[in-house]
Design an enzyme around this catalytic site. Structure first.
Site, PDB file in Angstrom:
ATOM      1  N   HIS A   1       0.866  -1.124   0.163  1.00 23.95           N
ATOM      2  CA  HIS A   1      -0.037   0.027  -0.159  1.00 23.95           C
ATOM      3  C   HIS A   1       0.812   1.285   0.197  1.00 23.95           C
ATOM      4  CE1 HIS A   1      -3.806   2.056   0.751  1.00 23.95           C
ATOM      5  NE2 HIS A   1      -3.064   2.960   1.638  1.00 23.95           N
TER       6      HIS A   1
ATOM      7  N   HIS B   1     -10.397   2.724  -0.316  1.00 22.05           N
ATOM      8  CA  HIS B   1     -10.306   2.189   0.861  1.00 22.05           C
ATOM      9  C   HIS B   1     -11.177   0.782   0.915  1.00 22.05           C
ATOM     10  CE1 HIS B   1      -9.611   4.141   5.076  1.00 22.05           C
ATOM     11  NE2 HIS B   1      -8.644   3.970   4.493  1.00 22.05           N
TER      12      HIS B   1
ATOM     13  N   HIS C   1     -10.426  -2.579   1.640  1.00 21.09           N
ATOM     14  CA  HIS C   1     -10.268  -3.578   2.463  1.00 21.09           C
ATOM     15  C   HIS C   1     -11.052  -3.199   3.665  1.00 21.09           C
ATOM     16  CE1 HIS C   1      -7.379  -5.671   0.081  1.00 21.09           C
ATOM     17  NE2 HIS C   1      -7.265  -6.414   0.612  1.00 21.09           N
TER      18      HIS C   1
END
Lengths: 222, 719
Positions: free
Chosen positions: B47, B93, B95
């Site tokens: 990420h 956003h 997860h």
């Protein structure tokens, strides 16, 4: 004519209200919630929409206890004019300057859309530019706009011709379709719909602009 | 409290593999402390580090005369003339939203808004692109309600209008919904703030909300696949407070006026760690933090927790000490924390001290730059086999199925839950080809859209990637806007699988080609990988967010079709039905190739629309559902029926690209015919807006009836 627009932390329609008032020819001063007095020479106070203090506790409850609202109350007690829109209406009911309360929408969802309103009375500086009974289109944008009041209060509002606007197609469960109410002296208006969002041809409608235009004409004459 | 010993299990739990751990040992020449291990895991996860994608992202076009700032900062910036700039970005956003839909989506909105106002811009528009599983999957309903309420709950309270977005349903998202949030803000070109620190010995200031234990390890969680242990990950999701964010925005913008800000960075993924390292690295400086000075919400927080917390609504800034008092006064006014928590230092160190004890001491530039970079193996997606013939279908029957499907029904049930009008500059809210706002106090307009057709990308990543950009381009042109630039939010499955990596590489190739041909450089973006549950990947979903400008001389296309208007089709119709909405919704088929995108034709046709915008009453691009759906939507918006000459399925429902439908008067149609033939643009009159019915050849239904079905379908299912 001079207006003050109150600003609480979390207000987000303060600029929009100021723009609509200025467009209508009004001097506008923004007033921070920690101030204890209104600027001198203010004819009318605007309590804007938004989420004052995050709408925590209850919508408008914390703002209703802020220093500037004490000053607003003195202004109103002296016979001053005030308009509360959306969260501003909630502040006015929470502070007891208008009767009733605004509960969560009956459908439990936030609703933002243009809705038909009926002008229930033209007997006020806010509504005298409309014909009583006429239909206008003004946007709503709220989660807690479900107006409620005790049965005798509702009866009194109707008897005294203090219901300013009603919904054409009740979107939130409000008692008697009420979208806006006036104080007993008819100088304080609280309404959930946003006239400042229907005050410019770019908004797709200007029905709200007439409220500000007439208000300013009336108060400038007075 | 004693820090745990560094064991192989602990290393694996931090998402660090053997090779990566050896690299850490090589850098430090010793075993890392617990806090240091956490810092590495925060900086090196997918990420934050883009380790699987960086190599390929470098190939995207990111520059142009309109670009003030490309990727690498909090958001991208383009010039919109008159000394004004538009700052924008899209970010996923996914997860967190699947684990805790309301807060996951809410903090997604919060994060992207912070990215924008950190640069000195006041947010003026938001969009979100949402992908959910099958409408009847047991999890979908809860996700839809939670995500939509979360987006509204945050954006509405913050006070930014949501002017556009997408909503799709497909079983491939059953275990992995996508929430991609976009925000754009306005700044003065000479009032933009960046993250690079400068000057040694300057105070590092912590601004905003207090630090709690929420979100510790969030970025690492977001970089892993899901399995049945997912419920255990709920505590990694942060909790949003839009009221604090609104105050933080007002305070930050006021603070920037005082001259106190040397550099500023919001705390997003991996909180204090990422923001401090980024500021130091970009400025070629070290940073020392004394953690006992960090405003804390909970007692006895460890260095590890503070460095990895993802508590929301926080910023880090390097202060010009001469303006400290003025800066403090601004934050006092807004009742927000303002704490000096460290300083910039000359040595290349990231020094973390808690109550005098050194908890981490790392080489800062190496930490920032040494994140692993992988050239992951990939295989090109095989050529799709051509589509087999579809059975005959009555066009009105087919249209009705589309109108009632969750993918093509009216979106009002969702969009009405978003405040689309706050700031009183919205001209077109969500539900149009693109959202349109006025630039406050000017005659200029900005248009916003987000687009991708994941079925196309799966069948043909290159053409699908091109198509996402081309559709965004068309949606902007259909408003009369000149497309300026784009942001990409690349959602894919597990990059360690060569076929997934092949989708990624192919899609980026297509996106890059289209962005060059259509002059829409990518100025910001975000990559979300590992969108898989139990090994099942999502459809490859590279969402393109794009912005367009209508300057004071331009004309926005704002009208509706009127009774008697001609229905004029721009572009060539071949009748491509592979991967179409018709095939999927009506026949439950997902075969065939994606439509080919002719980028030259896209550019030419888009320019034709823009050049003639003043003559056109209404315009929409043709995409999913082809001419039939576009004509219906235009008719429904106007409340006027439409009569199309054709009853041929491929002509009506084909999804050939580079096409627009225009409503205009007969005289204008004649003029456009001449202009188009001179410009080499295919044009045809395909019917007329008239009456109270929708007619395609001999098949006909009442517009009012179809409109009611279209308007009610989503609410009927989800309300």
């Amino acid at each position: 004519m001079k207006a003050a627009v109150l600003v609480f932390p979390g207000s987000n329609c303060d600029r929009d209200l100021a723009v609509a008032l200025r467009e209508a020819g009004c001097d506008v001063e923004m007033v921070w919630h920690k101030q204890t007095e209104l600027p001198s020479g203010v004819d009318m106070v605007g309590v804007p929409g938004g989420f004052s203090f995050g709408d925590y506790l209850r919508c408008g409850a914390i703002a209703a206890r802020s220093p500037i609202v004490k000053a607003l109350r003195s202004h109103v007690d002296r016979g001053g004019y005030a308009i509360g829109i959306c969260n501003g209406f909630q502040v006015l009911t929470e502070s007891g300057m208008l009767p009733g309360a605004l509960l969560r929408n009956a459908g439990l969802k936030y609703i933002c859309k243009s809705v038909p309103l009926h002008v229930a009375t033209s007997d006020s500086v806010f509504t005298c530019g409309y014909e009583s009974g006429s239909q206008i289109t003004v946007p709503i944008a709220h989660h807690d706009g479900n107006y409620t009041a005790a049965p005798d209060t509702l009866a009194q509002l109707v008897a005294e011709d203090r219901v300013a606007f009603t919904y054409g197609d009740n979107p939130n469960g409000s008692d008697k379709d009420i979208a806006g109410v006036l104080s007993q002296n008819r100088r304080v208006l609280g309404m959930m719909p946003h006239p400042e969002r229907a005050s410019d041809s770019a908004h797709g409608g200007t029905d709200g602009a007439r409220l500000f235009a007439n208000l300013i004409t009336e108060l400038s004459v007075a | 409290m004693q820090d745990p010993a560094i064991t192989p299990e602990l290393i694996i739990a931090h998402g660090i593999n053997d090779t990566e751990y050896s690299e850490i040992l090589k850098i430090l020449l010793r075993e890392p402390t617990f806090t240091e291990l956490g810092i590495f895991s925060a900086m090196w996860n997918e990420h934050c580090s883009y380790k699987s994608s960086k190599l390929h992202l470098k190939k995207l076009p990111t520059t142009g005369p309109q670009v003030i700032c490309g990727p690498g900062e909090n958001a991208g910036i383009v010039d919109i003339g008159d000394g004004q700039a538009l700052v924008f970005k899209m970010e996923s956003h996914n997860h967190p939203s699947y684990i805790e839909p309301y807060q996951g989506a809410a903090t997604g909105v919060g994060g992207i808004l912070r990215d924008v106002f950190t640069m000195g811009a006041r947010p003026v528009a938001a969009m979100n692109s949402l992908s959910f599983g099958d409408k009847d999957h047991p999890k979908t309903r809860q996700l839809v309600h939670g995500v939509v309420e979360g987006i509204g709950g945050y954006g509405n309270a913050f006070g930014v209008p949501t002017v556009g977005g997408e909503l799709r349903f497909h079983p491939a998202y059953n275990g992995n919904c996508l929430v991609n949030a976009f925000a754009a803000g306005l700044a003065d070109v000479d009032g933009i703030f960046y993250s690079a620190a400068s000057g040694v010995g300057r105070p590092v200031v912590y601004l905003g909300a207090k630090t709690g234990r929420d979100g510790v390890g969030g970025a690492t969680m977001a970089s892993a696949e899901f399995d049945e242990t997912i419920e255990e990950k709920r505590p990694t999701v942060q909790v949003g407070d839009p009221f604090t964010e609104k105050r933080l925005m007002e305070a930050t913008l006021e603070l920037m006026q005082t001259g106190a800000v040397v550099s500023i960075q919001d705390m997003g993924a991996a909180g204090l760690t990422c923001s401090a390292v980024e500021m130091g690295d970009k400025g070629g400086l070290g940073i020392r933090l004394d953690l006992e000075r960090v405003p804390q919400r909970e007692a006895n927080m460890t260095a590890y927790e503070m460095m990895l917390s993802e508590s929301q609504e926080r910023m880090l800034m390097v202060l010009d000490p001469a303006h400290e008092d003025a800066a403090r006064a601004v934050f006092d006014k807004w009742d927000l924390d303002f704490a000096i928590v460290g300083e910039t230092i000359a040595e290349d160190r990231f020094l973390i001290v808690l109550n005098g004890e050194v908890k981490a001491d790392l080489p800062l530039s190496t930490l920032a730059s040494s994140a692993p970079e992988y050239d992951r193996p990939w295989i090109p997606t095989p050529q799709a086999t051509p589509m087999q013939d579809l059975p005959q279908v009555d066009p009105i029957d087919a249209l009705r199925i589309l109108l009632e499907s969750p993918n093509y029904s009216a979106r009002n049930w969702v969009f009405d839950q978003y405040d689309s009008m706050v700031m009183a500059d919205t001209v077109k809210g969500p539900g149009h080809s693109a959202g349109l706002i006025r630039v406050h106090g000017t005659q200029k307009h900005l248009a916003f859209t987000s687009d991708v057709t994941p079925r196309y990308v799966r069948a043909n990543p290159v053409e699908g990637g091109k198509q996402a950009v081309a559709e965004a381009y068309r949606n902007l042109c259909a408003q009369g806007a000149r497309p300026l630039a784009s942001t990409d939010n690349l959602n894919f499955g597990n990059p360690e699988k060569p076929e997934i990596m092949g989708q990624f590489v192919g899609a980026l190739d297509g996106i890059g080609q289209a962005c060059i041909a259509l002059d829409m450089p990518i100025v910001s973006g975000n990559v979300s990988l590992y969108n898989e549950t139990d090994g099942q990947p999502i459809l490859p979903t590279p969402t393109i967010g794009a912005v367009g400008l209508i300057d004071a001389e331009g004309t926005a296309i704002l009208g509706h079709a009127s009774e008697g208007d001609m229905a004029v089709l721009i572009g060539e119709t071949k009748g491509h039905l592979g991967q179409s909405a018709l095939a999927y919704e009506v026949f439950n088929r997902e075969d065939g190739d994606a439509p080919t995108v002719d980028l030259q034709a896209e550019a030419l046709h888009g320019q034709f629309i823009r050049n003639n915008s003043e003559w056109i009453s209404a315009c929409t691009d043709l995409s999913d559902g082809g001419l039939a759906l576009a004509a219906f939507e235009m008719a429904a918006a106007a409340g006027v029926g439409v009569q199309l000459d054709s009853e041929n399925t491929p002509e009506l429902f084909g999804e050939d690209q580079a096409r627009y439908l225009i409503a205009c008067s007969f005289d204008t149609a004649e003029y456009l015919m001449t202009a188009a033939s001179q410009a080499g643009v295919p044009i045809a009159c395909v019917g007329r807006f008239s009456g109270k019915t929708v007619r395609m050849g001999r098949s006909e239904a009442l517009l009012a009836e179809l409109s009611a079905q279209h308007a009610g379908a989503l609410a009927n299912h989800f309300a």
